[in-house]
Motif scaffolding. Structure first.
Motif, PDB file in Angstrom:
ATOM      1  N   GLU A  47      11.984  10.884  -8.789  1.00 34.72           N
ATOM      2  CA  GLU A  47      12.164  10.870 -10.247  1.00 34.72           C
ATOM      3  C   GLU A  47      10.867  10.471 -10.944  1.00 34.72           C
ATOM      4  N   TRP A  48      10.183   9.526 -10.339  1.00 36.81           N
ATOM      5  CA  TRP A  48       8.900   9.097 -10.902  1.00 36.81           C
ATOM      6  C   TRP A  48       7.904  10.248 -10.966  1.00 36.81           C
ATOM      7  N   VAL A  49       7.793  10.995  -9.889  1.00 37.50           N
ATOM      8  CA  VAL A  49       6.876  12.143  -9.866  1.00 37.50           C
ATOM      9  C   VAL A  49       7.229  13.128 -10.965  1.00 37.50           C
ATOM     10  N   GLU A  50       8.500  13.408 -11.115  1.00 35.24           N
ATOM     11  CA  GLU A  50       8.940  14.394 -12.107  1.00 35.24           C
ATOM     12  C   GLU A  50       8.683  13.916 -13.532  1.00 35.24           C
ATOM     13  N   ASP A  51       8.880  12.628 -13.776  1.00 39.65           N
ATOM     14  CA  ASP A  51       8.824  12.121 -15.156  1.00 39.65           C
ATOM     15  C   ASP A  51       7.464  11.571 -15.574  1.00 39.65           C
ATOM     16  N   GLU A  52       6.704  10.999 -14.641  1.00 44.22           N
ATOM     17  CA  GLU A  52       5.546  10.211 -15.023  1.00 44.22           C
ATOM     18  C   GLU A  52       4.190  10.769 -14.589  1.00 44.22           C
ATOM     19  N   VAL A  53       4.155  11.584 -13.556  1.00 39.07           N
ATOM     20  CA  VAL A  53       2.856  12.078 -13.076  1.00 39.07           C
ATOM     21  C   VAL A  53       2.382  13.212 -13.980  1.00 39.07           C
ATOM     22  N   PRO A  54       1.192  13.098 -14.573  1.00 39.34           N
ATOM     23  CA  PRO A  54       0.699  14.151 -15.471  1.00 39.34           C
ATOM     24  C   PRO A  54       0.641  15.505 -14.771  1.00 39.34           C
ATOM     25  N   ARG A  55       1.047  16.537 -15.492  1.00 38.52           N
ATOM     26  CA  ARG A  55       1.002  17.893 -14.946  1.00 38.52           C
ATOM     27  C   ARG A  55      -0.377  18.491 -15.206  1.00 38.52           C
ATOM     28  N   THR A  56      -0.946  19.106 -14.188  1.00 41.98           N
ATOM     29  CA  THR A  56      -2.281  19.676 -14.299  1.00 41.98           C
ATOM     30  C   THR A  56      -2.308  21.053 -13.635  1.00 41.98           C
ATOM     31  N   SER A  57      -3.446  21.711 -13.747  1.00 45.53           N
ATOM     32  CA  SER A  57      -3.652  22.995 -13.079  1.00 45.53           C
ATOM     33  C   SER A  57      -4.552  22.824 -11.858  1.00 45.53           C
ATOM     34  N   GLY A  58      -4.545  21.622 -11.278  1.00 44.45           N
ATOM     35  CA  GLY A  58      -5.461  21.305 -10.184  1.00 44.45           C
ATOM     36  C   GLY A  58      -4.971  21.666  -8.799  1.00 44.45           C
ATOM     37  N   GLY A  59      -3.985  22.567  -8.700  1.00 46.07           N
ATOM     38  CA  GLY A  59      -3.503  22.999  -7.390  1.00 46.07           C
ATOM     39  C   GLY A  59      -2.275  22.233  -6.930  1.00 46.07           C
ATOM     40  N   ASP A  60      -1.836  22.536  -5.722  1.00 49.80           N
ATOM     41  CA  ASP A  60      -0.639  21.902  -5.172  1.00 49.80           C
ATOM     42  C   ASP A  60      -0.852  20.401  -5.011  1.00 49.80           C
ATOM     43  N   ARG A  61       0.194  19.640  -5.316  1.00 48.60           N
ATOM     44  CA  ARG A  61       0.131  18.194  -5.146  1.00 48.60           C
ATOM     45  C   ARG A  61       0.549  17.821  -3.732  1.00 48.60           C
ATOM     46  N   THR A  62      -0.193  16.901  -3.141  1.00 47.79           N
ATOM     47  CA  THR A  62       0.133  16.409  -1.806  1.00 47.79           C
ATOM     48  C   THR A  62       0.285  14.896  -1.866  1.00 47.79           C
ATOM     49  N   ASN A  63       1.016  14.341  -0.912  1.00 48.08           N
ATOM     50  CA  ASN A  63       1.259  12.906  -0.872  1.00 48.08           C
ATOM     51  C   ASN A  63       0.126  12.187  -0.146  1.00 48.08           C
ATOM     52  N   PHE A  64      -0.113  10.930  -0.540  1.00 43.35           N
ATOM     53  CA  PHE A  64      -1.016  10.086   0.228  1.00 43.35           C
ATOM     54  C   PHE A  64      -0.439   8.677   0.262  1.00 43.35           C
ATOM     55  N   ASN A  65      -0.910   7.888   1.206  1.00 44.99           N
ATOM     56  CA  ASN A  65      -0.308   6.585   1.497  1.00 44.99           C
ATOM     57  C   ASN A  65      -0.874   5.513   0.575  1.00 44.99           C
ATOM     58  N   ALA A  66      -0.143   5.221  -0.491  1.00 43.94           N
ATOM     59  CA  ALA A  66      -0.538   4.148  -1.413  1.00 43.94           C
ATOM     60  C   ALA A  66       0.677   3.770  -2.241  1.00 43.94           C
ATOM     61  N   GLY A  67       0.931   2.459  -2.407  1.00 46.53           N
ATOM     62  CA  GLY A  67       2.083   2.019  -3.173  1.00 46.53           C
ATOM     63  C   GLY A  67       3.380   2.511  -2.558  1.00 46.53           C
ATOM     64  N   VAL A  68       4.390   2.696  -3.417  1.00 46.20           N
ATOM     65  CA  VAL A  68       5.638   3.314  -2.952  1.00 46.20           C
ATOM     66  C   VAL A  68       5.369   4.755  -2.565  1.00 46.20           C
ATOM     67  N   LYS A  69       4.573   5.435  -3.394  1.00 40.35           N
ATOM     68  CA  LYS A  69       4.195   6.824  -3.138  1.00 40.35           C
ATOM     69  C   LYS A  69       2.927   7.137  -3.913  1.00 40.35           C
ATOM     70  N   GLY A  70       2.047   7.918  -3.302  1.00 42.60           N
ATOM     71  CA  GLY A  70       0.886   8.450  -3.995  1.00 42.60           C
ATOM     72  C   GLY A  70       0.919   9.965  -3.932  1.00 42.60           C
ATOM     73  N   VAL A  71       0.566  10.628  -5.027  1.00 42.47           N
ATOM     74  CA  VAL A  71       0.481  12.093  -5.059  1.00 42.47           C
ATOM     75  C   VAL A  71      -0.837  12.482  -5.722  1.00 42.47           C
TER      76      VAL A  71
END
Length: 207
Positions: free
Chosen positions: A112-136
């Motif tokens: 839900e956080w990713v959908e609501d709070e992560v800014p949408r960009t044209s920078g390509g596919d988003r991938t996860n990385f290990n930081a906090g609860v979740k990093g994208v």
């Protein structure tokens, strides 16, 4: 064709080529191709950004070219309740180039956080990385969902912090390099924001 015509055409060709080259140089000049790139110093960087000497190396090597760079910062702290921290980087004519931001929000599933709070960009596919609860991340944004308060003062509920590094114009770097630069900037900014907000939950950020 007579030799006289050949002799006349040859100078005209050279004149046309010279004129075209001069016009191209003029256009390049007008659009700043030969403008000297400004250099960011550690003291220029926002006070709420940690390890500013390390940060300037990343910014000087990857931000879009500008003759001058300017920084603007803001931080609001209400202990155990609200926190907001931001650092903006501007280029020529106050054009916004980069935003580092951290702000509180109620804890919820990371999807839900990713959908609501992560800014949408044209920078390509988003991938996860290990930081906090979740990093994208992609080539234009890196965002981290960071645990902060076990019991926020008003709601008595757990609160997390959204932290992101967002570019408003692509970095002068490969896709891989841009992603790593933004992840590094977001992680370092998150570590400082977690400290400044006096969070009482472990950040789950990499050491």
């Amino acid at each position: 064709m007579s030799s006289a015509r050949k002799s006349l055409r040859s100078p005209l060709v050279y004149i046309a080529i010279t004129a075209s080259a001069a016009a191209a140089l003029l256009v390049a000049y007008l659009f700043g191709a030969f403008a000297e790139r400004g250099t960011i110093q550690a003291n220029d960087v926002c006070q709420n950004v940690p390890d500013r000497r390390k940060v300037v190396k990343k910014l000087n090597s990857s931000l879009p070219s500008a003759a001058d760079y300017r920084f603007g910062e803001r931080q609001v702290v209400t202990p155990d309740s609200y926190f907001k921290s931001r650092c903006n980087v501007y280029g020529d004519e106050d054009e916004l180039l980069l935003t580092l931001a951290a702000e509180m929000g109620s804890a919820r599933p990371w999807q839900e956080w990713v959908e609501d709070e992560v800014p949408r960009t044209s920078g390509g596919d988003r991938t996860n990385f290990n930081a906090g609860v979740k990093g994208v991340s992609n080539a234009e944004v890196a965002a981290i969902w960071v645990p902060c308060y076990a019991s926020e003062k008003g709601s008595k509920q757990p609160w997390n912090m959204t932290v992101f590094a967002l570019v408003h114009h692509p970095l002068e770097a490969s896709d891989k390099e841009a992603r790593q630069t933004l992840k590094d900037l977001a992680t370092d900014f998150a570590r400082q924001a977690h400290k400044d907000a006096k969070c009482d939950l472990p950040s789950k950020l990499p050491g």
